[in-house]
Design a protein around this motif. Structure first.
Motif, PDB file in Angstrom:
ATOM      1  N   LYS A 230       1.573  -3.268 -17.413  1.00 19.49           N
ATOM      2  CA  LYS A 230       0.504  -3.972 -17.579  1.00 19.49           C
ATOM      3  C   LYS A 230      -0.285  -4.478 -16.220  1.00 19.49           C
ATOM      4  O   LYS A 230      -1.204  -4.659 -15.792  1.00 19.49           O
ATOM      5  N   GLU A 231       0.397  -3.748 -15.158  1.00 19.33           N
ATOM      6  CA  GLU A 231      -0.532  -4.883 -13.434  1.00 19.33           C
ATOM      7  C   GLU A 231      -1.164  -3.007 -13.513  1.00 19.33           C
ATOM      8  O   GLU A 231      -1.746  -3.293 -12.213  1.00 19.33           O
ATOM      9  N   LEU A 232      -0.513  -2.069 -13.594  1.00 21.55           N
ATOM     10  CA  LEU A 232      -1.676  -1.150 -13.699  1.00 21.55           C
ATOM     11  C   LEU A 232      -3.517  -1.504 -13.503  1.00 21.55           C
ATOM     12  O   LEU A 232      -3.970  -1.122 -12.530  1.00 21.55           O
ATOM     13  N   ALA A 233      -3.599  -2.072 -14.804  1.00 24.22           N
ATOM     14  CA  ALA A 233      -4.528  -2.881 -15.394  1.00 24.22           C
ATOM     15  C   ALA A 233      -5.141  -3.756 -13.882  1.00 24.22           C
ATOM     16  O   ALA A 233      -6.444  -3.608 -13.291  1.00 24.22           O
ATOM     17  N   HIS A 234      -4.686  -4.408 -13.360  1.00 29.61           N
ATOM     18  CA  HIS A 234      -4.461  -5.079 -12.254  1.00 29.61           C
ATOM     19  C   HIS A 234      -5.080  -4.871 -11.032  1.00 29.61           C
ATOM     20  O   HIS A 234      -6.545  -5.079 -10.751  1.00 29.61           O
ATOM     21  N   GLU A 235      -4.205  -3.669 -11.056  1.00 24.16           N
ATOM     22  CA  GLU A 235      -4.746  -2.880  -9.753  1.00 24.16           C
ATOM     23  C   GLU A 235      -5.635  -2.333  -9.584  1.00 24.16           C
ATOM     24  O   GLU A 235      -7.435  -2.411  -8.786  1.00 24.16           O
ATOM     25  N   LEU A 236      -6.675  -1.651 -11.137  1.00 21.28           N
ATOM     26  CA  LEU A 236      -7.912  -1.295 -11.156  1.00 21.28           C
ATOM     27  C   LEU A 236      -8.781  -2.387 -11.315  1.00 21.28           C
ATOM     28  O   LEU A 236      -9.940  -1.929 -10.722  1.00 21.28           O
ATOM     29  N   GLU A 237      -8.260  -3.738 -11.240  1.00 19.35           N
ATOM     30  CA  GLU A 237      -9.965  -4.622 -11.501  1.00 19.35           C
ATOM     31  C   GLU A 237      -9.580  -5.084 -10.033  1.00 19.35           C
ATOM     32  O   GLU A 237     -11.402  -5.278  -8.932  1.00 19.35           O
ATOM     33  N   ALA A 238      -8.419  -4.686  -9.604  1.00 22.21           N
ATOM     34  CA  ALA A 238      -9.136  -4.979  -7.934  1.00 22.21           C
ATOM     35  C   ALA A 238      -9.384  -3.996  -7.114  1.00 22.21           C
ATOM     36  O   ALA A 238     -10.491  -4.394  -6.203  1.00 22.21           O
ATOM     37  N   GLU A 239      -8.929  -2.149  -7.618  1.00 17.02           N
ATOM     38  CA  GLU A 239      -9.095  -1.163  -6.088  1.00 17.02           C
ATOM     39  C   GLU A 239     -10.901  -0.896  -7.178  1.00 17.02           C
ATOM     40  O   GLU A 239     -11.082  -0.006  -6.238  1.00 17.02           O
ATOM     41  N   GLY A 240     -11.055  -0.573  -8.873  1.00 15.47           N
ATOM     42  CA  GLY A 240     -11.997  -0.270  -8.813  1.00 15.47           C
ATOM     43  C   GLY A 240     -11.395   1.608  -9.513  1.00 15.47           C
ATOM     44  O   GLY A 240     -10.205   1.522  -8.905  1.00 15.47           O
ATOM     45  N   TYR A 241     -12.471   2.596 -10.671  1.00 14.39           N
ATOM     46  CA  TYR A 241     -11.769   3.070 -10.452  1.00 14.39           C
ATOM     47  C   TYR A 241     -11.460   4.414  -9.276  1.00 14.39           C
ATOM     48  O   TYR A 241     -10.823   5.228  -9.314  1.00 14.39           O
ATOM     49  N   GLU A 242     -12.561   4.106  -8.363  1.00 11.85           N
ATOM     50  CA  GLU A 242     -12.951   5.329  -7.228  1.00 11.85           C
ATOM     51  C   GLU A 242     -11.260   5.129  -6.245  1.00 11.85           C
ATOM     52  O   GLU A 242     -11.017   6.298  -6.198  1.00 11.85           O
ATOM     53  N   GLY A 243     -11.036   4.180  -6.211  1.00  8.32           N
ATOM     54  CA  GLY A 243      -9.734   3.096  -6.067  1.00  8.32           C
ATOM     55  C   GLY A 243      -8.231   3.726  -6.576  1.00  8.32           C
ATOM     56  O   GLY A 243      -7.876   5.000  -5.144  1.00  8.32           O
ATOM     57  N   VAL A 244      -8.247   3.356  -7.248  1.00  4.87           N
ATOM     58  CA  VAL A 244      -7.184   4.379  -8.451  1.00  4.87           C
ATOM     59  C   VAL A 244      -7.348   5.971  -8.636  1.00  4.87           C
ATOM     60  O   VAL A 244      -6.634   6.929  -7.934  1.00  4.87           O
ATOM     61  N   LEU A 245      -9.013   6.317  -8.237  1.00  2.00           N
ATOM     62  CA  LEU A 245      -8.500   7.689  -8.666  1.00  2.00           C
ATOM     63  C   LEU A 245      -8.062   8.788  -7.318  1.00  2.00           C
ATOM     64  O   LEU A 245      -8.281   9.460  -7.283  1.00  2.00           O
ATOM     65  N   ALA A 246      -9.363   8.458  -6.248  1.00  2.00           N
ATOM     66  CA  ALA A 246      -8.864   8.688  -5.541  1.00  2.00           C
ATOM     67  C   ALA A 246      -7.376   9.263  -4.850  1.00  2.00           C
ATOM     68  O   ALA A 246      -6.926   9.803  -4.366  1.00  2.00           O
ATOM     69  N   GLY A 247      -6.712   7.922  -4.772  1.00  6.40           N
ATOM     70  CA  GLY A 247      -5.113   7.818  -5.062  1.00  6.40           C
ATOM     71  C   GLY A 247      -4.499   8.342  -5.670  1.00  6.40           C
ATOM     72  O   GLY A 247      -3.512   9.839  -5.301  1.00  6.40           O
ATOM     73  N   ALA A 248      -4.870   8.643  -6.904  1.00  2.90           N
ATOM     74  CA  ALA A 248      -4.783  10.018  -7.949  1.00  2.90           C
ATOM     75  C   ALA A 248      -4.702  10.846  -7.268  1.00  2.90           C
ATOM     76  O   ALA A 248      -3.916  11.717  -7.520  1.00  2.90           O
ATOM     77  N   ALA A 249      -5.871  11.751  -6.705  1.00  2.00           N
ATOM     78  CA  ALA A 249      -6.058  12.706  -6.684  1.00  2.00           C
ATOM     79  C   ALA A 249      -5.274  13.589  -5.525  1.00  2.00           C
ATOM     80  O   ALA A 249      -5.340  14.583  -5.282  1.00  2.00           O
ATOM     81  N   GLY A 250      -4.993  12.213  -4.541  1.00  2.00           N
ATOM     82  CA  GLY A 250      -3.835  12.469  -3.636  1.00  2.00           C
ATOM     83  C   GLY A 250      -2.352  13.248  -4.098  1.00  2.00           C
ATOM     84  O   GLY A 250      -2.108  13.697  -3.260  1.00  2.00           O
ATOM     85  N   VAL A 251      -2.040  12.728  -4.945  1.00  2.00           N
ATOM     86  CA  VAL A 251      -0.624  12.564  -5.764  1.00  2.00           C
ATOM     87  C   VAL A 251      -1.038  14.132  -6.651  1.00  2.00           C
ATOM     88  O   VAL A 251       0.088  14.731  -6.533  1.00  2.00           O
ATOM     89  N   ALA A 252      -2.375  13.963  -7.186  1.00  2.00           N
ATOM     90  CA  ALA A 252      -2.217  15.848  -8.021  1.00  2.00           C
ATOM     91  C   ALA A 252      -2.159  16.649  -7.122  1.00  2.00           C
ATOM     92  O   ALA A 252      -1.468  17.569  -7.598  1.00  2.00           O
ATOM     93  N   LYS A 253      -3.164  16.486  -6.027  1.00  2.00           N
ATOM     94  CA  LYS A 253      -3.321  18.001  -5.062  1.00  2.00           C
ATOM     95  C   LYS A 253      -1.400  18.188  -4.400  1.00  2.00           C
ATOM     96  O   LYS A 253      -0.950  19.169  -4.040  1.00  2.00           O
TER      97      LYS A 253
END
Lengths: 253, 418
Positions: A230-253
């Motif tokens: 559930k902490e991921l939801a708080h992270e999303l709230e804090a950073e917004g989708y864009e922040g999390v997506l940017a991080g994930a894109a880096g991971v995926a690549k």
């Protein structure tokens, strides 16, 4: 209970789900979050059997059955419940009739006797009280002229009466004020049990303040790109989708 | 025209109740003939099936049907005609004081006052050919609580036949009544009912009038209705078409004095090769008169429905309102609906509106019901019936719906009636 592997779905040759995988066990509550257009509502609709989606790959197993081969009503009778983001108004058909027809369709399917009007009303009244729904509501046409909050409370009422094995609630929190959100959350909490699973599709984190999920998944571009507690939801709230997506894109690549 | 000749030449009915009226009818019929295309109001309905069928009076002495084979309304004053002939044995109820309900042929005073034989070829045909009918008269201030059920029942017959019912409803000042005029019958009867109904509403009178057609596929019905509403009179009119044959109604509804109102609700439930054509003309002759027409159709197979909604507003009829709406559910590619509002407005301070919508079943609503465990066919039926029932929300005798929808699942639609 539910095992989705590499699910691919398109509408009009436009791919919406592009290899989505998710495993949901009995007793778990999963939140699926993501920006608009990420495929959240598509996933909910496909699981409930809505027409118009073309299955192009992957599998969905529900209690050891091929879910995608089942008609929507079979899925419902097997215990799947979809709470609609926009519950449909059905002028001329009253709430009490729909509730009773739904429940009895399931009971017949399970080989149980249908409830008579008296037993049924006793069952319904208890749940209506919890949802703060007045009795005259039963005689009104399904969702007709209901406010946004009333429609969502009606969805939860249906869920409480049908007691599904797997509840999929599509943006059940959208359009709710804080009081209505609390009532709806209370209904959802009442449904948590070791033999029931829930998928909460939501755009915002605030529902998760009231209904604490076991897992949170971030859906973007038709795939789950991150999963966590559930902490991921708080992270999303804090950073917004864009922040999390940017991080994930880096991971995926 | 062959049909006109055949009607004029035959002499099989016995003496007309009102010979002078019959003579006027014969003269006008010979001169004007029976209308049909290209007359504007006939543009969308082919009268040929009616005009080319055999002409023969109803066979006398048809075996009376068993009383329980006929539709009934609990507590109603009922009068029945079988194959156009009175069937007194099937009558039920006695009118209370102040109410007269009689065989119109026994006392035909006033027949033709509101719909003259010269009105149209079919009006002339009825004036010439009517032999039986019903009159209902209420004295001033009398409130008739029991509905009046006038049933024209077509029993099986070997030969095609026709009958020409004549009806007269007269409500004196402040009187009120509910009348159901019902044409129904066995499935395979080739019958033509060519009726005329005249309604006279005095000041402050209130009539709820329900016209139901449930004839079989071989049935023909052409009804002409003329209503005259005086000051502050109120007409509630329900048209319910649930038959399978050929139906046409021509309604001339006159709001003659200030305060007169009309509320019309209609439902065509069309299957098979049903042809229904409702031609309504509302005459706003006086200021502060109000009309509302709301019609619906649910059409399957090759059914076809026509609505002509005419509104005519006289030059000094200021401050009137006239509203029309039609909604149709088309459930088959070969089903067809034609709705034509026709407004003729000579006054300047009026509010008139009309609207029409045609659609299919809502897929989202179907999915919603399926997602609650209802199979697709049940969901479809439920949505169709809900749409149809919502067409007649104010029906004063809801039991009439059971003739159409059957008694099953009464609790499904409480919302529509509560």
């Amino acid at each position: 209970m539910l095992q989705i592997d590499n699910l691919q779905v398109s509408v009009d040759d436009r791919p919406l789900l592009k290899g989505l995988s998710l495993k949901v066990n009995a007793g778990e509550v999963h939140a699926i979050m993501g920006p608009n257009g990420s495929g959240k509502s598509t996933l909910a609709a496909v699981l409930a059997g809505r027409e118009g989606y073309v299955h192009t790959g992957g599998t969905v197993r529900y209690r050891d059955q091929d879910l995608l081969a089942m008609a929507p009503e079979e899925r419902a009778r097997e215990g799947i419940f979809l709470g609609f983001q926009y519950p449909v108004e059905i002028p001329g058909v009253n709430n009490v009739y729909l509730l009773k027809a739904s429940l009895n369709a399931q009971r017949r399917h399970r080989g149980e006797p249908e409830l008579d009007a008296f037993e049924f009303l006793r069952l319904v009244r208890g749940q209506m009280e919890m949802m703060g729904i007045p009795e005259e509501f039963l005689r009104r046409s399904v969702n007709e002229g209901f406010s946004g909050g009333e429609k969502k409370r009606n969805e939860i009422l249906q869920m409480l009466i049908l007691q599904p094995r797997l509840a999929i609630l599509d943006e059940i929190d959208s359009g709710l004020d804080i009081d209505a959100l609390k009532v709806v959350s209370k209904g959802i909490q009442a449904m948590r049990s070791p033999d029931r699973a829930m998928i909460l599709v939501t755009h915002y984190q605030r529902l998760l303040d009231y209904v604490s999920p076991d897992y949170v998944h971030v859906l973007a571009g038709g795939r789950i790109i991150r999963s966590g507690g559930k902490e991921l939801a708080h992270e999303l709230e804090a950073e917004g989708y864009e922040g999390v997506l940017a991080g994930a894109a880096g991971v995926a690549k | 025209m062959a049909a006109v000749r055949a009607y004029l030449d035959r002499d099989a009915f016995g003496v007309a109740p009102d010979p002078a009226l019959a003579e006027r009818g014969a003269v006008h019929l010979a001169a004007a003939g029976l209308p049909g295309a290209p007359a504007e109001s006939w543009r969308h309905t082919d009268p040929a099936p009616l005009l080319t069928r055999a002409v023969a009076p109803a066979p006398p002495g048809a075996a009376a049907p068993a009383a329980d084979a006929l539709p009934r309304l609990a507590g109603a004053l009922r009068r029945v005609w079988v194959n156009g002939q009175p069937a007194p044995a099937l009558a039920e109820g006695t009118p209370p004081p102040g109410v007269r309900l009689w065989a119109l042929e026994d006392a035909a005073d006033g027949v033709g006052e509101w719909l003259s034989p010269e009105h149209s070829g079919f009006a002339a045909l009825n004036a010439l050919s009517w032999r039986h009918g019903a009159g209902l008269a209420l004295e001033a201030g009398v409130k008739l609580v029991e509905p009046v059920h006038l049933l024209w029942w077509s029993q099986s017959g070997d030969q095609p036949w026709d009958a020409h019912p004549r009806l007269l409803l007269r409500l004196a000042a402040g009187a009120s009544a509910t009348v159901v005029i019902h044409q129904a019958g066995a499935a395979a009867v080739d019958a033509f009912l060519g009726s005329v109904l005249e309604v006279d509403l005095a000041a402050g009178a209130a009539l709820d009038l329900v016209l139901v057609d449930q004839q079989g596929a071989q049935g023909f019905a052409l009804s002409q209705v003329a209503v005259h509403g005086a000051r502050d009179s109120r007409l509630g009119l329900w048209l319910l078409d649930d038959g399978a044959g050929w139906v046409r109604r021509e309604l001339e509804l006159t709001l003659a004095e200030p305060g007169a109102t009309l509320a019309l609700q209609g439902l065509v439930r069309g299957r098979g090769a049903l042809r229904v054509d409702n031609q309504v003309v509302v005459h706003h002759r006086a200021p502060q008169t109000h009309s509302l027409q709301q019609t619906r159709a649910v059409l399957q197979d090759r059914a076809r429905a026509v609505f002509g909604g005419g509104v005519r507003v006289a030059v000094d009829a200021q401050g009137i309102t006239a509203r029309q709406a039609n909604a149709t559910l088309l459930l088959s590619r070969r089903a067809e609906v034609i709705t034509r509002p026709a407004l003729e407005i000579l006054a300047d301070e009026v509010q008139c509106s009309h609207g029409a919508s045609v659609g299919q079943l809502d897929e989202t609503a179907l999915f919603y019901l399926q997602s609650r465990g209802l199979d697709r066919e049940t969901a479809r039926t439920l949505l169709i019936e809900a749409f149809a029932r919502a067409a007649l929300p104010d029906l004063p005798v809801p039991a009439v719906l059971e003739w159409v929808f059957g008694p099953a699942e009464a609790d499904a639609f409480l919302a529509a009636t509560v």
